[in-house]
Design a protein around this motif. Sequence first.
Motif, PDB file in Angstrom:
ATOM      1  N   VAL A  86      -1.498  -3.276  -7.647  1.00 48.80           N
ATOM      2  CA  VAL A  86      -2.030  -3.094  -6.304  1.00 48.80           C
ATOM      3  C   VAL A  86      -3.529  -2.802  -6.404  1.00 48.80           C
ATOM      4  CG1 VAL A  86      -1.980  -1.680  -4.216  1.00 48.80           C
ATOM      5  CG2 VAL A  86       0.153  -2.223  -5.407  1.00 48.80           C
ATOM      6  N   LEU A 120      -6.475  -1.898  -0.515  1.00 51.24           N
ATOM      7  CA  LEU A 120      -5.459  -1.188   0.262  1.00 51.24           C
ATOM      8  C   LEU A 120      -6.075  -0.057   1.073  1.00 51.24           C
ATOM      9  CD1 LEU A 120      -2.527  -0.644   1.025  1.00 51.24           C
ATOM     10  CD2 LEU A 120      -2.321   0.740  -1.065  1.00 51.24           C
ATOM     11  N   VAL A 168      -4.343  -7.398  -1.435  1.00 48.13           N
ATOM     12  CA  VAL A 168      -3.768  -6.082  -1.716  1.00 48.13           C
ATOM     13  C   VAL A 168      -2.980  -6.129  -3.030  1.00 48.13           C
ATOM     14  CG1 VAL A 168      -2.106  -4.343  -0.928  1.00 48.13           C
ATOM     15  CG2 VAL A 168      -3.681  -5.402   0.700  1.00 48.13           C
TER      16      VAL A 168
END
Length: 295
Positions: free
Chosen positions: A80, A85, A115
Amino acid sequence: MALSSMTGFARSHGASGPYTFEWELKSVNAKGFDLRVRLPQGFDELEAHAKKRAGELLSRGTVYANLNVKRANAAASVRVNEDVLNAVLKAAALISGKVDAVAPSIDGLLAIKGVVEVAEPEGDEEEDKAARAAAAEAFDKALSELVAMRKREGTSLGQILTQRVDEIEQLSKQAEAAPGRKPEAIKARLAEQIATLLDTSDRFDSDRLMQEAILIATKADIREELDRIASHIAQARELIGKGGPIGRKLDFLAQEFHREVNTCCSKSNDIELTNTGLAMKNVVEQFREQVQNLE
């Protein structure tokens, strides 16, 4: 040398280290030679090798070469991107009080581009180099099989073309022996046509009559066309027997055959000779269609 067609298909498989690969080669008719290669990332350098090897063994046809590569025990890693994010969450917080909407879900956040990042496993340079070398060898194997298949089809084409040449020769001899070509038949037709000229003329013009007689006699004679057809038959047999990349030369001969047969048909004023000429024209067209498949 053997004859070769321009159509064929070959496949080869190989493996090296964690890699497995498959080549598929397909060849189709073309006026010249062209190799079109599709390679996965990391194997681009094989294009030069493929074009060099194919150019050495093939002279005509478009060849499509496709390489599929798989790597075993190479699971991609997923991470991630926290910077992206956090930026998305910050933007969501800013507008949460301004619009009537539900809070973003986890699956919705993960679906936003950037993301989630998928990273391919890092390869080993020595393993990659060995895989490229093995893939090059596999291409050579597939190419050899393609050449062999084209030669097998070329042998069949040679037999068919020989049959068509034999048929053209038989029909040519039939045309030569046609009753309408005999001197007495030509003389009778000439006398009939001269009589017609005299009936339609108000006065007798001996010079014009002589010119017309010569023209009629010349038009009735297909000796020159039959001689050229015989010459083309000999050339076609010589080329087929010699083999090699003769497709263009036979295509030219097919055009010459067609020209002479058309002239025979246009000169003919005898039904049997006309039918023979039309039959020969049909065989010449079949010959030309088959020639289009030859390298």
